[in-house]
Design a protein around this motif. Structure first.
Motif, short mmCIF file in Angstrom:
data_model
loop_
_atom_site.label_atom_id
_atom_site.label_comp_id
_atom_site.label_asym_id
_atom_site.label_seq_id
_atom_site.Cartn_x
_atom_site.Cartn_y
_atom_site.Cartn_z
N GLU A 47 4.52 -60.05 -8.43
CA GLU A 47 5.73 -60.67 -7.87
C GLU A 47 5.42 -61.55 -6.68
N LYS A 48 4.36 -61.23 -5.95
CA LYS A 48 4.04 -61.97 -4.72
C LYS A 48 3.16 -63.20 -4.98
N ILE A 49 2.55 -63.27 -6.15
CA ILE A 49 1.67 -64.39 -6.47
C ILE A 49 2.51 -65.62 -6.87
N THR A 50 2.16 -66.77 -6.32
CA THR A 50 2.79 -68.02 -6.72
C THR A 50 2.12 -68.50 -8.00
N LEU A 51 2.89 -68.57 -9.06
CA LEU A 51 2.33 -68.93 -10.35
C LEU A 51 2.03 -70.42 -10.42
N LEU A 66 -2.20 -61.35 0.70
CA LEU A 66 -0.83 -61.00 0.33
C LEU A 66 -0.25 -59.97 1.28
N GLN A 67 1.00 -60.17 1.65
CA GLN A 67 1.72 -59.20 2.48
C GLN A 67 2.35 -58.17 1.54
N LEU A 68 1.81 -56.96 1.56
CA LEU A 68 2.21 -55.95 0.60
C LEU A 68 2.70 -54.68 1.28
N SER A 69 3.52 -53.93 0.55
CA SER A 69 3.94 -52.62 1.01
C SER A 69 2.75 -51.65 0.96
N GLU A 70 2.96 -50.44 1.41
CA GLU A 70 1.87 -49.45 1.39
C GLU A 70 1.39 -49.21 -0.04
N GLN A 71 2.32 -49.11 -0.99
CA GLN A 71 1.93 -48.90 -2.38
C GLN A 71 1.23 -50.13 -2.95
N ILE A 94 -12.55 -61.77 -13.67
CA ILE A 94 -11.45 -62.67 -13.30
C ILE A 94 -10.16 -61.85 -13.31
N LEU A 95 -9.35 -62.04 -12.27
CA LEU A 95 -8.05 -61.39 -12.20
C LEU A 95 -6.97 -62.43 -12.46
N ASN A 96 -6.15 -62.17 -13.48
CA ASN A 96 -5.12 -63.13 -13.88
C ASN A 96 -3.74 -62.51 -13.88
N VAL A 97 -2.75 -63.32 -13.52
CA VAL A 97 -1.35 -63.02 -13.81
C VAL A 97 -0.99 -63.88 -15.02
N ILE A 98 -0.55 -63.22 -16.09
CA ILE A 98 -0.34 -63.91 -17.36
C ILE A 98 1.13 -63.84 -17.76
#
Length: 232
Positions: A47-51, A66-71, A94-98
């Motif tokens: 959700e935080k990544i700009t696609l 990334l500014q993330l919650s504890e989880q 490689i880490l991808n958001v698909i």
């Protein structure tokens, strides 16, 4: 409940990374799974990544910023640890958001995109590693439950109609277009979901391989739900 007894010889489960990379493939066994239950909110990362398109690669620096919650932070540390382990092993993860993969429509009767059951090929000894952290997970097909599409008479005949070279070059044509990497599942086949958080090592078709390559495919994504996938 689906009977998975037919996969007992194909899939080997381990409890740590060292066993994942050091256990040799043998016999029918061509898929090794580091079976683990992960903690953390991996969906927050997607959700935080700009696609930047249908597939967005996430660099480690971007992931750390990334500014993330504890989880979310717990999830990030797990991913960074996985990347570090694989890089130390000599892999290039490689880490991808698909959101989705591009579909192949060059030959409507024979798709060669990653949604089709296929095997990976390499000219040198190598393995495929993958882990779905969030979203729909990849699937593998037991080798006994699939058949190479190029050996199915109707498909082979259709390919020959589209091949305009000499007969002795037909097999090279199949290889050059990756047709020979794709499989059709049997009518009674039971594809196996690779699950979330599990790190898999799959056998690849290469000259020194002693086992059949592992047949796998990308899943059809759920609308509105991006996948978070590590692969190398």
């Amino acid at each position: 409940m689906i009977d998975l007894s037919h996969t007992e010889k194909q899939i080997h489960y381990v409890t740590n990374f060292q066993d994942l990379i050091s256990t040799p493939f043998s016999g029918e066994m061509n898929a090794i799974c580091w079976n683990r239950q992960l903690t953390g909110d991996f969906s927050e990362i997607t959700e935080k990544i700009t696609l930047s398109g249908n597939i967005t690669e996430i660099g480690q620096d971007e992931l750390r910023e990334l500014q993330l919650s504890e989880q979310g932070q717990l999830a990030r540390e797990i991913i960074l640890d996985d990347l570090k382990l694989l890089e130390a092993h000599g892999a290039l993860p490689i880490l991808n958001v698909i959101s989705y993969y591009e579909r192949d429509d060059a030959y409507p009767f024979f798709s060669t995109d990653v949604y089709s059951f296929h095997v990976d090929r390499s000219p040198v000894p190598v393995d495929t590693f993958l882990c779905t952290y969030y979203g729909t997970s990849s699937e593998i097909l037991p080798n006994s439950q699939g058949r190479k599409k190029v050996f199915i008479p109707d498909i082979r005949d259709e390919l020959k109609k589209r091949y305009h070279g000499a007969e002795e070059g037909f097999e090279s044509f199949l290889s050059e277009h990756s047709f020979d990497l794709h499989y059709q599942a049997n009518p009674d086949a039971h594809p196996i979901s690779l699950g979330l958080g599990r790190l898999w090592r799959l056998a690849v078709d290469h000259p020194e391989s002693k086992v059949p390559p592992c047949i796998h495919r990308a899943p059809k994504e759920k609308p509105g739900q991006n996948r978070l996938l590590l692969i190398c």
